[in-house]
Design a protein around this motif. Sequence first.
Motif: not given
Length: 403
Positions: A64-68, A70-71, A73, A291, A293
């Motif tokens: 899943k996307v790592e929110k910190s 997210s760019e 991903s 990237s 994640a």
Amino acid sequence: MVKPIVQDKGDHTIDFLREGYFYFSKRMNEYHEDAVKSRIFGRKLVMLRGDEASDLVMDPVKFKVEKSVSELSPGLLSKENDVFYLADMDYYHKKEWFEQAIIAEKREELESIIRQRWQERIESWKTNPSINFATEMEEMWVIAVCNWLGIPIRANNLKKRTTDIQEFVQLFSKYGLNRWKRNQAKNRIEKWLVFLVRQLRAGGIHVDEDKLLYKLSWYEDESGRILPIKTVVEELLLLIRTFVTSSRWVVFSQLALIENPALKERLQMDQNYVNCFIHEVLRYYSIVPFSAAKTQQQFFWKDMFFDKNQLVLFDIYGTNHHPDKWSQPELFQPDRFLDADMTPGSVKESVTVQLMKVSLSYLLRTDWVVPDQELTFRGTEIPARPKNGVRLEFYHEGFLEDN
């Protein structure tokens, strides 16, 4: 039998800040492994590289996307002729309105805008020949994306808007995550875009109906309601960031020409070699180098165990410089792509490659005097940028006008 993942013991924040993203491939080369555990900024992570690793991190079931960040991903990964790069506009969104943005006619319009901006810049360089090439490209790309989206931008605000957008685009520098500066810049851009959308909806400004600003501002969702202003602005920010980041590819194309002057004559004569050159720029520089994640379940991969909520970095730079995949990976050699199928129609050309090709056509018609300077780039900025921005003296007599 479980295979333990090699551990780079200790906290390596200092190494990462000093070496930048080269740290990842350097460590994996030292251990002769494509999977290594490390700790940076106090956080445990697993570094991966290679084609099989790319397939793994792009699995939406496992990651899943790592929110910190997210760019960064893995869902934004693109691959052409075995070269990985991140966040091309073609792959950024799957929403209906975005599909409308990249139809052939809109791509042709974007290319036409870029050509117009190049002609304007070249004319201005005839009277002001001393330039910082990176700064020129950043400003030109801001103007171009605003023209394309239909965002009005006044000349007296151009410097301010360009600075804010570049701060917003810059995810990482040698000082670490630029959260405060980026957030301040993002807030200013958002206020500006919110004002424009409100003015458009109220009839205070005119925007052509075929422009993305207009389409997004009046876009109706499945229930027939127009999108909230916040959503419109978020989508515009995604497009602006992705597009303006691609200006760095043009800067590195120029850097590659400066450092490899013997290639210029062949590039002027051989369109197929132009494609080879562009893919080597994508491979060699890797402006967005990894990237990130997070695992959303436990699983085994190649007999290695990955726990839930494990941060995983896919090393784009390291994969594009993998010693087992590329011959002499630290050398800039477009010839390595001569055997790849680069004929028109063999691979769908991405927006990034399309605009690099347009810009290269102008770079190849232009001569420059290059003052003494350090032309290296460091792995301490994401997206990457030459240290001094590439200072140049435009040589007017060397510019080949269109016939």
